[in-house]
Design a protein around this motif. Structure first.
Motif, mmCIF file in Angstrom:
data_model
loop_
_atom_site.group_PDB
_atom_site.id
_atom_site.type_symbol
_atom_site.label_atom_id
_atom_site.label_comp_id
_atom_site.label_asym_id
_atom_site.label_seq_id
_atom_site.Cartn_x
_atom_site.Cartn_y
_atom_site.Cartn_z
ATOM 1 N N ALA A 46 -4.566 2.943 6.371
ATOM 2 C CA ALA A 46 -3.939 3.875 5.275
ATOM 3 C C ALA A 46 -4.829 5.028 4.938
ATOM 4 C CB ALA A 46 -3.621 3.165 3.859
ATOM 5 N N GLN A 47 -6.072 4.960 4.757
ATOM 6 C CA GLN A 47 -7.056 6.013 4.814
ATOM 7 C C GLN A 47 -7.142 7.008 6.104
ATOM 8 O OE1 GLN A 47 -10.969 4.536 4.009
ATOM 9 N NE2 GLN A 47 -10.148 3.322 2.107
ATOM 10 N N LEU A 62 1.720 4.401 9.309
ATOM 11 C CA LEU A 62 0.866 3.024 9.060
ATOM 12 C C LEU A 62 1.259 2.240 9.923
ATOM 13 C CD1 LEU A 62 -1.284 1.898 7.703
ATOM 14 C CD2 LEU A 62 0.211 1.281 5.510
ATOM 15 N N ASN A 63 2.755 2.133 10.306
ATOM 16 C CA ASN A 63 3.106 1.117 11.419
ATOM 17 C C ASN A 63 2.687 1.285 12.756
ATOM 18 O OD1 ASN A 63 4.691 -1.306 12.122
ATOM 19 N ND2 ASN A 63 6.469 0.194 12.604
ATOM 20 N N VAL A 111 1.694 5.236 0.876
ATOM 21 C CA VAL A 111 1.060 6.029 1.822
ATOM 22 C C VAL A 111 1.829 7.250 1.637
ATOM 23 C CG1 VAL A 111 0.444 6.277 4.290
ATOM 24 C CG2 VAL A 111 0.345 4.106 3.387
ATOM 25 N N ASP A 112 1.174 8.387 1.374
ATOM 26 C CA ASP A 112 2.120 9.678 0.878
ATOM 27 C C ASP A 112 3.114 9.151 -0.286
ATOM 28 O OD1 ASP A 112 2.072 10.741 4.498
ATOM 29 O OD2 ASP A 112 0.689 10.980 2.757
ATOM 30 N N GLU A 113 4.301 9.228 -0.012
ATOM 31 C CA GLU A 113 5.342 8.899 -0.940
ATOM 32 C C GLU A 113 5.881 7.736 -0.807
ATOM 33 O OE1 GLU A 113 4.135 12.047 -2.751
ATOM 34 O OE2 GLU A 113 5.781 11.124 -3.762
ATOM 35 N N GLU A 114 5.537 6.896 0.277
ATOM 36 C CA GLU A 114 6.296 5.701 0.932
ATOM 37 C C GLU A 114 5.282 4.689 0.599
ATOM 38 O OE1 GLU A 114 8.653 7.901 4.283
ATOM 39 O OE2 GLU A 114 7.005 6.473 4.709
ATOM 40 N N MET A 115 5.919 3.236 0.638
ATOM 41 C CA MET A 115 5.209 2.088 0.458
ATOM 42 C C MET A 115 5.416 1.063 1.598
ATOM 43 S SD MET A 115 5.523 -0.875 -2.689
ATOM 44 C CE MET A 115 4.713 0.312 -4.139
ATOM 45 N N VAL A 116 4.519 0.466 2.075
ATOM 46 C CA VAL A 116 4.504 -0.419 3.172
ATOM 47 C C VAL A 116 4.296 -1.743 2.406
ATOM 48 C CG1 VAL A 116 3.864 1.061 4.907
ATOM 49 C CG2 VAL A 116 2.035 -0.217 3.655
ATOM 50 N N GLU A 161 -3.956 9.132 5.809
ATOM 51 C CA GLU A 161 -4.159 10.097 4.902
ATOM 52 C C GLU A 161 -5.286 11.101 5.441
ATOM 53 O OE1 GLU A 161 -5.191 7.517 1.577
ATOM 54 O OE2 GLU A 161 -3.101 7.114 1.026
ATOM 55 N N TYR A 192 6.758 -6.617 8.531
ATOM 56 C CA TYR A 192 6.390 -5.302 7.887
ATOM 57 C C TYR A 192 7.292 -4.564 7.451
ATOM 58 C CZ TYR A 192 4.339 -0.648 7.851
ATOM 59 O OH TYR A 192 3.779 0.538 7.969
ATOM 60 N N ARG A 221 4.299 10.415 9.575
ATOM 61 C CA ARG A 221 3.769 10.517 8.492
ATOM 62 C C ARG A 221 4.127 9.064 7.594
ATOM 63 N NH1 ARG A 221 1.800 15.730 7.149
ATOM 64 N NH2 ARG A 221 2.918 17.350 8.274
ATOM 65 N N GLY A 222 3.283 8.925 6.488
ATOM 66 C CA GLY A 222 3.869 7.767 5.847
ATOM 67 C C GLY A 222 3.685 6.391 6.353
ATOM 68 N N ALA A 223 4.782 5.675 6.089
ATOM 69 C CA ALA A 223 4.933 4.133 6.426
ATOM 70 C C ALA A 223 5.043 4.057 8.050
ATOM 71 C CB ALA A 223 6.032 3.693 5.650
ATOM 72 N N ALA A 224 5.885 5.167 8.559
ATOM 73 C CA ALA A 224 5.896 5.100 9.963
ATOM 74 C C ALA A 224 4.491 5.266 10.689
ATOM 75 C CB ALA A 224 6.751 6.050 10.265
ATOM 76 N N ARG A 264 0.824 -1.150 0.025
ATOM 77 C CA ARG A 264 0.117 0.016 0.062
ATOM 78 C C ARG A 264 1.055 1.222 0.063
ATOM 79 N NH1 ARG A 264 -2.996 4.396 0.489
ATOM 80 N NH2 ARG A 264 -5.230 4.028 0.931
ATOM 81 N N SER A 280 9.069 -1.313 4.837
ATOM 82 C CA SER A 280 8.666 0.228 4.398
ATOM 83 C C SER A 280 9.700 0.641 3.333
ATOM 84 C CB SER A 280 8.404 1.285 5.426
ATOM 85 O OG SER A 280 9.397 1.402 6.100
#
Lengths: 96, 301
Positions: free
Chosen positions: B268-269, B242-243, A21-26, B272, A35, B237-240, A19, A37
């Motif tokens: 993820a939503q 989400l984690n 998220v912003d400019e990153e991918m997990v 965002e 997990y 933000r971002g992946a962090a 997925r 990133s």
């Protein structure tokens, strides 16, 4: 008859969820419950190499990041190796 | 002491019937049934582990039921067919209540595809902050403290996020459970509320409790810091981000299937749409008071 897009040389491994998220991918490996990133550059690389042939992906990345082609290839191959070692990416074998 | 209501109104319109609740006319979604043996599955389980690595809860999400085994305590089965909750032995009422509402309910909701964060819900001006964190981080203490100020309490342990835009959140049920130390810190009487599994359960007054979904503005993970440290919020933000959410979410399945994919998409939503970050909470009442200002600023951002 119009030819379809050329297939990519790499794909995310089965059982790996991804997925952006912003400019990153997990990346979530369901089998190992690990997990991962990717930062913005890593995300861009993975998106390109899983959507088109490697040759084209490398050409576009070299152009867009304005870097030496050999340096970029080395960096991309290193990322690919890491992702394959982690079981997240696989090479797509096609019948010739 | 007021006995607990036989049927609890929980999030998402769910009704939970405690042991002994009348069979009719109640039509509960979850209802405690007669004690009988629970077959422990032989397949791999999803384990909850202590910081020392010991498994304290094993979970199996099967095609027709959910099975939980609290190691050396009890096994519980929840049938999909009719929502019957079976304990394999009788437990003290407060222990059974705690397991039913604080473990079975959020996991059952997660199994049904809901996103359930492990955290308390605090509301001000129609906007909610979910305060999350590991057990013992101080979610309940902070929730109870701010509930005595200008915040409304939704609950202190589990929060259901609804993905239909705009994102909203609702506590699984309205309550706060405090340790004896927290009760003392907050200046409450030692026998406040009801004893539940070593803690004191306090139900917020109906006028204070925020029932029903509220717009989700932020998720803050509590990081306890020394009393001399400064309260603060650092956005992630971002992946962090989400984690952070993934590690503070109730989930029942890490195998292939729609559940995990839906969970990842839903979280993820949240990243965002809402502000996600780390909340430094200094020890003591002054620290808690400072957090009030910090969270107010987060809501205003």
């Amino acid at each position: 008859m119009t030819a379809g897009p050329e297939p990519a040389d790499y794909a995310l491994a089965p059982g790996v969820l991804s997925r952006r998220v912003d400019e990153e991918m997990v990346l979530l490996d369901m089998s190992s419950e690990q997990y991962y990133s990717l930062d913005g550059v890593g995300t861009d690389i993975v998106m390109r190499i899983t959507s088109q042939p490697m040759v084209r992906a490398l050409a576009e990345l070299t152009r867009d990041y304005d870097v030496d082609a050999d340096v970029l290839r080395t960096d991309v191959e290193q990322l690919i190796a890491e992702l394959r070692d982690a079981g997240l990416l696989q090479h797509v074998h096609r019948d010739s | 002491m007021t006995p607990p209501t036989p049927v609890l109104a929980a999030a998402c319109g769910i009704r939970v019937a405690r042991r002994g609740a009348p069979a009719a006319p109640v039509d509960a979604d979850l209802k405690v049934g007669v004690v009988h043996e629970v077959a422990i599955p032989t397949g791999p389980s999803l384990d909850a582990r202590s910081p020392e690595g010991e498994s304290w809860r094993r979970l199996w999400s099967l095609p027709d039921r959910l099975v939980l085994e609290f190691v050396n305590l009890v096994a519980i089965e929840v049938a999909d067919r009719d929502g019957t909750v079976v304990f394999d032995r009788m437990l003290p009422p407060d222990t059974e209540d705690h397991l039913l509402l604080d473990h079975v309910l959020p996991l059952w909701l997660a199994r049904r595809g809901h996103i359930v964060l492990h955290g308390g819900v605090l509301v001000r001006d129609g906007r909610a902050v979910v305060v999350t964190g590991h057990s013992g981080a101080g979610k309940s203490t902070l929730t109870a403290f701010l509930g005595e100020r200008d915040w409304s309490i939704g609950g202190d342990d589990a929060a259901v996020v609804r993905r239909e835009p705009p994102l909203t959140v609702e506590a699984t049920y309205a309550t706060v459970r405090l340790t004896p130390d927290a009760v003392g810190l907050l200046g409450m009487a030692a026998d406040v509320g009801v004893a539940v599994a070593g803690k004191r359960r306090i139900d917020p007054p109906p006028t204070d409790a925020q029932h029903g979904p509220v717009a989700l503005s932020a998720v803050a993970r509590i990081n306890p810091v020394g009393g001399s440290s400064t309260a603060g919020f650092e956005r992630v933000r971002g992946a962090a981000a989400l984690n952070l959410l993934l590690s503070n979410t109730f989930h029942v399945d890490l195998g292939p299937g729609a559940h995990l994919a839906g969970l990842l998409e839903g979280l993820a939503q949240v990243v965002e749409s809402a502000v996600v970050g780390e909340l430094s909470v200094p020890r003591g009442r002054e620290g808690l008071a400072a957090v009030d200002s910090v969270l107010t600023d987060v809501l205003a951002s």
